[in-house]
Motif scaffolding. Structure first.
Motif, short mmCIF file in Angstrom:
data_model
loop_
_atom_site.label_atom_id
_atom_site.label_comp_id
_atom_site.label_asym_id
_atom_site.label_seq_id
_atom_site.Cartn_x
_atom_site.Cartn_y
_atom_site.Cartn_z
N ARG A 67 0.98 -1.43 0.11
CA ARG A 67 0.15 0.11 -0.03
C ARG A 67 0.91 1.26 0.01
O ARG A 67 0.33 2.43 -0.17
CB ARG A 67 -0.94 0.10 1.01
CG ARG A 67 -2.14 -1.12 1.12
CD ARG A 67 -2.96 -0.97 2.30
NE ARG A 67 -2.53 -1.35 3.59
CZ ARG A 67 -2.18 -0.68 4.57
NH1 ARG A 67 -2.40 0.66 4.46
NH2 ARG A 67 -1.63 -1.11 5.74
N ALA A 68 2.19 1.14 0.15
CA ALA A 68 3.06 2.11 0.14
C ALA A 68 4.34 1.99 -0.76
O ALA A 68 4.67 0.67 -0.75
CB ALA A 68 3.59 2.59 1.46
N ASP A 69 4.75 2.95 -1.43
CA ASP A 69 5.89 2.61 -2.37
C ASP A 69 7.37 2.56 -1.54
O ASP A 69 8.37 1.85 -1.85
CB ASP A 69 5.93 3.78 -3.68
CG ASP A 69 4.66 3.58 -4.26
OD1 ASP A 69 4.38 2.69 -5.10
OD2 ASP A 69 3.77 4.46 -4.16
N TYR A 70 7.21 3.69 -0.77
CA TYR A 70 8.70 3.88 -0.27
C TYR A 70 8.29 4.08 1.37
O TYR A 70 7.33 4.59 1.54
CB TYR A 70 9.45 4.95 -0.63
CG TYR A 70 9.84 4.58 -2.13
CD1 TYR A 70 11.04 3.70 -2.42
CD2 TYR A 70 9.24 5.08 -3.19
CE1 TYR A 70 11.46 3.73 -3.74
CE2 TYR A 70 9.51 4.76 -4.54
CZ TYR A 70 10.63 3.96 -4.84
OH TYR A 70 10.93 3.60 -6.10
N ALA A 71 9.25 3.81 2.36
CA ALA A 71 9.06 4.28 3.76
C ALA A 71 10.28 4.99 4.11
O ALA A 71 11.41 4.29 3.98
CB ALA A 71 9.05 2.88 4.42
N PHE A 72 10.25 6.14 4.98
CA PHE A 72 11.21 6.92 5.40
C PHE A 72 11.35 6.13 6.99
O PHE A 72 10.59 6.87 7.77
CB PHE A 72 10.78 8.47 5.47
CG PHE A 72 11.06 8.86 4.18
CD1 PHE A 72 12.09 10.05 3.92
CD2 PHE A 72 10.44 8.45 3.01
CE1 PHE A 72 12.20 10.55 2.65
CE2 PHE A 72 10.65 9.13 1.74
CZ PHE A 72 11.54 10.03 1.61
N LEU A 73 12.38 5.59 7.18
CA LEU A 73 12.45 4.57 8.01
C LEU A 73 13.52 4.90 8.86
O LEU A 73 14.37 5.86 8.52
CB LEU A 73 12.66 3.13 7.74
CG LEU A 73 11.43 2.58 7.03
CD1 LEU A 73 11.70 0.95 7.08
CD2 LEU A 73 9.92 2.64 7.91
N ALA A 74 13.48 4.59 10.50
CA ALA A 74 14.76 4.73 11.43
C ALA A 74 15.14 3.42 11.40
O ALA A 74 15.09 2.45 10.39
CB ALA A 74 14.24 5.42 12.52
N THR A 75 15.56 2.97 12.54
CA THR A 75 16.40 1.71 12.77
C THR A 75 15.53 0.49 12.80
O THR A 75 15.99 -0.65 12.68
CB THR A 75 17.21 1.64 14.08
OG1 THR A 75 18.16 2.99 14.15
CG2 THR A 75 18.35 0.78 14.06
#
Length: 376
Positions: free
Chosen positions: A80-88
Motif C-alpha cells: 500500500r506504500a511505495d517507499y518508507a522513510f524509516l529509522a532503525t
C-alpha cells in the motif's frame, strides 16, 4: 520494397524499445510514502522531498505518518506504500529482532535507496541535572510505545554511561511526538532522538532549556558498552542541533535517519528513477531543514546503512561514480547476512511453533545471535 519494410519494422521496434526504456525511468504520477509522525525530522524531510518531486516532475505524493515502526512498515510490506522513510526499524526487521522477533514477524527482505547521516544522544531538559549519561540514573526517560528504533538506541546510549533500564524510570508515551514533547511538559527528564526534531526547539526555548549529554569518541569503555547493545552506531560531531550555540559541537553517535526503504521486489527501473529524481531535485529541497544538505548522494548513497542497497539504486550510484568496489563488497556481505537470517527463521519457526510468544522470541533472539556469530 521488402527491405524497406524490414527496415521500417526494425526501426519501429527500436523506437518502441527506446520509448519503453525512457518511460521505465520516469516517476509515476502518484506515490505513497510512510514516515514518522507529524513534527518529526523524518516527516519534515519526506515532505520537502515530496514537494520537490511535485514541482519538478508533477508527481503527487501522499505521506502516511505513523509514530510506530510497525505502522510505518505495514503499508510498505502490504504493497500500500511505495517507499518508507524509516529509522532503525529497517535494521531490526531485517534481523527479526526486538519487536520483530514474534511469530508474526521475523526477518524480512528490505532494501535501501538512500539514508541521511544523523546524530543522536541522550537529550535532557536543562534543569534535569543530567550532564553526563551516567547522571541519568533515577531520572525519567521518555520511550515510545511500539518503537524499538528509538527505545533500543536509548538503551544503548544509557549503556554508554554504565546504566541499564533498571537504573532509570522508563516513561512510555503512545506516539513519538508525545514522547519528544514530554520534557517541555515536565513529564520526563530526557530522551534519545535526532537533535533537529521540532519539539526540541520548543524545549530549548522553554524555561527548562536543553542539554546534550556528550558521547566522547575517546571513551572506549562507554563505546564498548553501547555497541554491545546496538552495533550500528559510531562517534559523530554535530554542529546542527536545537538550542546549540553557533560554533559549538555536540558529541553524539551517528546512524542513518531517515532511511528511504523499499521492498526487495520493487522494480529496479522504478528505484533507479526514484534515486535519480532524489539527486536531480537536491537543489530544490537541500535547504528544507537544517540537515537536508546531507541527502547529497555522496553522503546518503554509501554504506554502512541498515539494510542492503537496492539494485536500482546501485545502478544509478555507479553511473554517478559514487559507488565503489568496497561498497559492493559491503552490500554483498550485508545481503548474505540477511539471507542467512531469513533461511534460519523459516526452519526455526517450523520447529518451535508450540512455544509461547514470549519464549519463542527469547529462543529466536538466542538462535539469531548464533547465526550471526557463524557469519563473522
Amino acid at each position: 520494397m521488402r527491405n524497406r519494410l524490414k527496415f521500417g519494422a526494425a526501426m519501429g521496434g527500436l523506437m518502441a524499445l527506446c520509448s519503453f526504456s525512457a518511460s521505465a525511468q520516469e516517476l509515476p504520477d502518484t506515490m505513497v510514502w510512510t514516515s514518522y509522525d507529524v513534527g518529526s525530522a523524518g516527516y519534515a524531510e519526506a515532505s520537502a522531498i515530496a514537494d520537490a518531486f511535485g514541482k519538478e516532475f508533477g508527481t503527487r505524493v501522499r505521506i502516511q505518518p505513523s509514530g510506530s515502526g510497525i505502522g510505518r512498515l505495514q503499508p510498505l510490506l502490504q504493497g500500500r506504500a511505495d517507499y518508507a522513510f524509516l529509522a532503525t526499524e529497517a535494521f531490526f526487521l531485517s534481523e527479526g529482532a526486538f519487536d520483530f522477533a514474534s511469530p508474526d514477524w521475523g526477518p524480512r527482505e528490505l532494501r535501501a535507496v538512500a539514508g541521511r547521516p544523523a546524530g543522536i544522544t541522550l537529550i535532557a531538559a536543562g534543569d534535569a541535572g543530567i550532564k553526563t549519561v551516567a547522571d541519568a540514573r533515577g531520572k525519567r526517560i521518555a520511550f515510545v510505545a511500539g518503537n524499538p528504533s528509538v527505545n533500543v538506541k536509548c538503551e544503548a546510549i544509557l549503556a554508554f554511561g554504565g546504566l541499564t533500564l533498571d537504573d532509570v524510570e522508563v516513561v512510555t508515551f503512545p506516539t513519538y511526538s508525545s514522547a519528544m514533547s514530554s520534557m517541555t511538559r515536565n513529564e520526563s527528564d530526557a530522551t534519545c532522538t535526532t537533535p533537529t526534531t521540532s519539539q526540541l526547539y520548543e524545549l530549548a526555548e522553554s524555561p527548562r532549556g536543553i542539554y546534550y549529554a556528550p558521547l566522547h569518541a575517546d571513551n572506549t569503555e562507554g563505546w564498548d558498552g553501547l555497541k554491545k547493545v546496538l552495533p550500528i552506531m559510531g562517534p559523530s560531531d554535530e554542529d546542527v542541533a536545537a538550542g546549540l550555540p553557533e560554533g559549538e559541537v555536540a558529541k553524539m553517535a551517528a546512524y542513518r535517519y531517515p532511511v528511504i526503504t523499499t521492498t526487495v521486489g520493487k522494480s529496479a527501473d522504478d528505484v533507479y528513477a526514484f534515486i535519480k529524481a532524489l539527486d536531480e531535485t537536491f537543489d530544490i529541497y537541500k535547504s528544507g531543514t537544517a540537515t537536508m544538505s546531507r541527502w547529497a548522494l555522496e553522503k546518503s548513497g554509501r554504506p554502512a546503512i541498515d539494510v542492503p542497497f537496492h539494485e536500482g539504486a546501485v545502478r544509478y550510484l555507479k553511473e554517478k561514480g559514487i559507488w565503489t568496489a568496497e561498497d559492493d563488497a559491503w552490500n554483498v556481505k550485508r545481503t548474505e547476512r540477511m539471507d542467512a537470517l531469513v533461511a534460519a527463521w523459516d526452519t526455526f519457526k517450523a520447529e518451535n511453533a508450540d512455544l509461547s510468544e514470549e519464549h519463542f522470541a527469547a529462543a529466536w533472539m538466542a538462535h539469531r545471535s548464533e547465526v550471526v556469530a557463524r557469519l563473522n
